[in-house]
Design a protein around this motif. Structure first.
Motif, short mmCIF file in Angstrom:
data_model
loop_
_atom_site.label_atom_id
_atom_site.label_comp_id
_atom_site.label_asym_id
_atom_site.label_seq_id
_atom_site.Cartn_x
_atom_site.Cartn_y
_atom_site.Cartn_z
N ALA A 122 58.48 -105.60 -14.37
CA ALA A 122 59.13 -105.63 -13.06
C ALA A 122 58.62 -104.52 -12.16
N SER A 123 58.41 -103.34 -12.72
CA SER A 123 57.90 -102.21 -11.93
C SER A 123 56.47 -102.45 -11.48
N LEU A 124 55.67 -103.03 -12.37
CA LEU A 124 54.29 -103.34 -11.99
C LEU A 124 54.24 -104.45 -10.95
N ASP A 125 55.18 -105.38 -11.02
CA ASP A 125 55.26 -106.44 -10.00
C ASP A 125 55.64 -105.85 -8.64
N TYR A 126 56.48 -104.83 -8.66
CA TYR A 126 56.83 -104.13 -7.41
C TYR A 126 55.57 -103.51 -6.79
N ILE A 127 54.75 -102.89 -7.63
CA ILE A 127 53.49 -102.30 -7.17
C ILE A 127 52.57 -103.38 -6.62
N GLU A 128 52.47 -104.49 -7.34
CA GLU A 128 51.62 -105.60 -6.91
C GLU A 128 52.03 -106.10 -5.54
N SER A 129 53.35 -106.25 -5.33
CA SER A 129 53.85 -106.71 -4.04
C SER A 129 53.59 -105.68 -2.94
N ALA A 130 53.81 -104.41 -3.25
CA ALA A 130 53.60 -103.35 -2.27
C ALA A 130 52.15 -103.31 -1.79
N LEU A 131 51.23 -103.64 -2.68
CA LEU A 131 49.81 -103.61 -2.33
C LEU A 131 49.39 -104.79 -1.45
N SER A 132 50.32 -105.68 -1.16
CA SER A 132 49.99 -106.85 -0.32
C SER A 132 50.51 -106.72 1.10
N LYS A 133 51.10 -105.57 1.45
CA LYS A 133 51.78 -105.42 2.74
C LYS A 133 50.81 -105.36 3.92
N PHE A 134 49.63 -104.82 3.71
CA PHE A 134 48.68 -104.65 4.81
C PHE A 134 47.32 -105.23 4.41
N ASP A 135 46.63 -105.80 5.38
CA ASP A 135 45.36 -106.46 5.08
C ASP A 135 44.16 -105.72 5.65
N ASP A 136 44.36 -104.44 6.04
CA ASP A 136 43.24 -103.67 6.59
C ASP A 136 42.59 -102.77 5.54
N GLY A 137 42.89 -103.02 4.28
CA GLY A 137 42.28 -102.26 3.20
C GLY A 137 43.00 -102.54 1.90
N PRO A 138 42.45 -102.09 0.77
CA PRO A 138 42.98 -102.43 -0.55
C PRO A 138 44.07 -101.48 -1.05
N PHE A 139 44.41 -100.47 -0.24
CA PHE A 139 45.33 -99.45 -0.71
C PHE A 139 46.76 -99.74 -0.26
N PHE A 140 47.71 -98.93 -0.69
CA PHE A 140 49.12 -99.20 -0.41
C PHE A 140 49.40 -99.35 1.09
N LEU A 141 48.80 -98.48 1.89
CA LEU A 141 49.00 -98.55 3.34
C LEU A 141 47.77 -99.11 4.04
N GLY A 142 47.02 -99.91 3.33
CA GLY A 142 45.76 -100.43 3.87
C GLY A 142 44.64 -99.45 3.59
N GLN A 143 44.70 -98.31 4.27
CA GLN A 143 43.73 -97.25 4.07
C GLN A 143 44.28 -96.20 3.09
N PHE A 144 43.39 -95.47 2.46
CA PHE A 144 43.76 -94.45 1.48
C PHE A 144 44.73 -93.44 2.06
N SER A 145 45.76 -93.09 1.28
CA SER A 145 46.78 -92.16 1.77
C SER A 145 47.41 -91.40 0.61
N MET A 146 48.38 -90.55 0.94
CA MET A 146 49.08 -89.80 -0.09
C MET A 146 49.88 -90.71 -1.03
N VAL A 147 50.17 -91.93 -0.61
CA VAL A 147 50.87 -92.86 -1.50
C VAL A 147 49.97 -93.22 -2.68
N ASP A 148 48.71 -93.48 -2.41
CA ASP A 148 47.76 -93.76 -3.49
C ASP A 148 47.62 -92.56 -4.41
N ILE A 149 47.62 -91.37 -3.83
CA ILE A 149 47.54 -90.14 -4.62
C ILE A 149 48.75 -90.01 -5.53
N ALA A 150 49.92 -90.35 -5.00
CA ALA A 150 51.16 -90.20 -5.76
C ALA A 150 51.19 -91.09 -7.00
N TYR A 151 50.61 -92.29 -6.88
CA TYR A 151 50.66 -93.25 -7.99
C TYR A 151 49.45 -93.18 -8.92
#
Length: 233
Positions: free
Chosen positions: A144-173
């Motif tokens: 379930a936790s990994l599915d949450y991550i999978e869904s979060a990674l689909s929110k933006f289409d301007d890049g493959p990272f959590f917020l589209g572009q690389f950010s501190m969120v990617d660093i945190a995980y």
């Protein structure tokens, strides 16, 4: 250029001068929380400004707790005659007080998701660490936790990272997904990327970020460290 890493300090090591104007990151090459701050430091290009002071976690020098950081944890940052701790706080502090690429986007929508995901990271870590120590089925424990991550990674289409572009969120995980993927695959024979293409792509793209790659452990060391920490036999 690959940074030459200093050796870890143990109980017999002398303390570096405190508050002599040098900015120091007290860290460990084996600690995922410390790895977060190490990645942020690298990504902002601060290798010559923030000096690494690695600790032997199983044989820390007494002076670290007595004279540097009473909680006796890593990471800790020595800057402007103060010692600060807590990995997420330090990532934000480094982003706000040092030059280099910004670790958060400007837009309010992405900043709001960043806040949500950074908050969720504690829950994700608890689930992953609990599964490391358990003899149960990994999919049922962390799916379930990994599915949450999978869904979060689909929110933006301007890049493959959590917020589209690389950010501190990617660093945190990153340190925790790194360890979970290696540990689950090797020890529990569970591939956490199966059925999760966004996560698979994210891992692939993270491995192209030099600031992160320079902090990765050897997979064998990762497994040994996790098994020792969580008493896995």
């Amino acid at each position: 250029m690959q940074e030459v890493l200093p050796p870890g300090l143990d109980i017999n090591s002398e303390q570096p001068p405190l508050f002599d104007g040098t900015t120091r990151l007290y860290t460990s090459y084996h600690c995922p929380f410390a790895q977060r701050v190490w990645i942020a430091r690298n990504y902002k290009g601060l290798q010559d400004i923030i000096k690494l002071v690695p600790m032997d976690l199983w044989n820390k020098p007494a002076w670290y707790k007595e004279k540097v950081y009473p909680p006796n944890k890593v990471p800790a940052l020595e800057h402007n005659n103060e010692i600060r701790g807590e990995s997420l706080d330090l990532i934000k502090y480094i982003d706000n007080h040092f030059e280099g690429p910004a670790l958060l986007p400007v837009g309010p929508t992405k900043r709001e998701l960043a806040k949500e995901l950074l908050s969720y990271s504690d829950s994700f870590i608890k689930v992953v660490f609990s599964s490391f120590a358990s003899k149960g089925d990994a999919e049922s424990e962390v799916g379930a936790s990994l599915d949450y991550i999978e869904s979060a990674l689909s929110k933006f289409d301007d890049g493959p990272f959590f917020l589209g572009q690389f950010s501190m969120v990617d660093i945190a995980y990153a340190p925790f997904i790194e360890r979970s993927q290696i540990f689950f695959l090797e020890v529990k024979k569970y591939d956490s990327t199966t059925g999760r293409p966004n996560l698979a792509t994210w891992i692939e793209e993270m491995n192209k970020i030099d600031a992160y790659v320079q902090t990765r452990q050897d997979p064998k060391e990762t497994i040994e460290t996790m098994m020792k920490r969580f008493s896995v036999k």
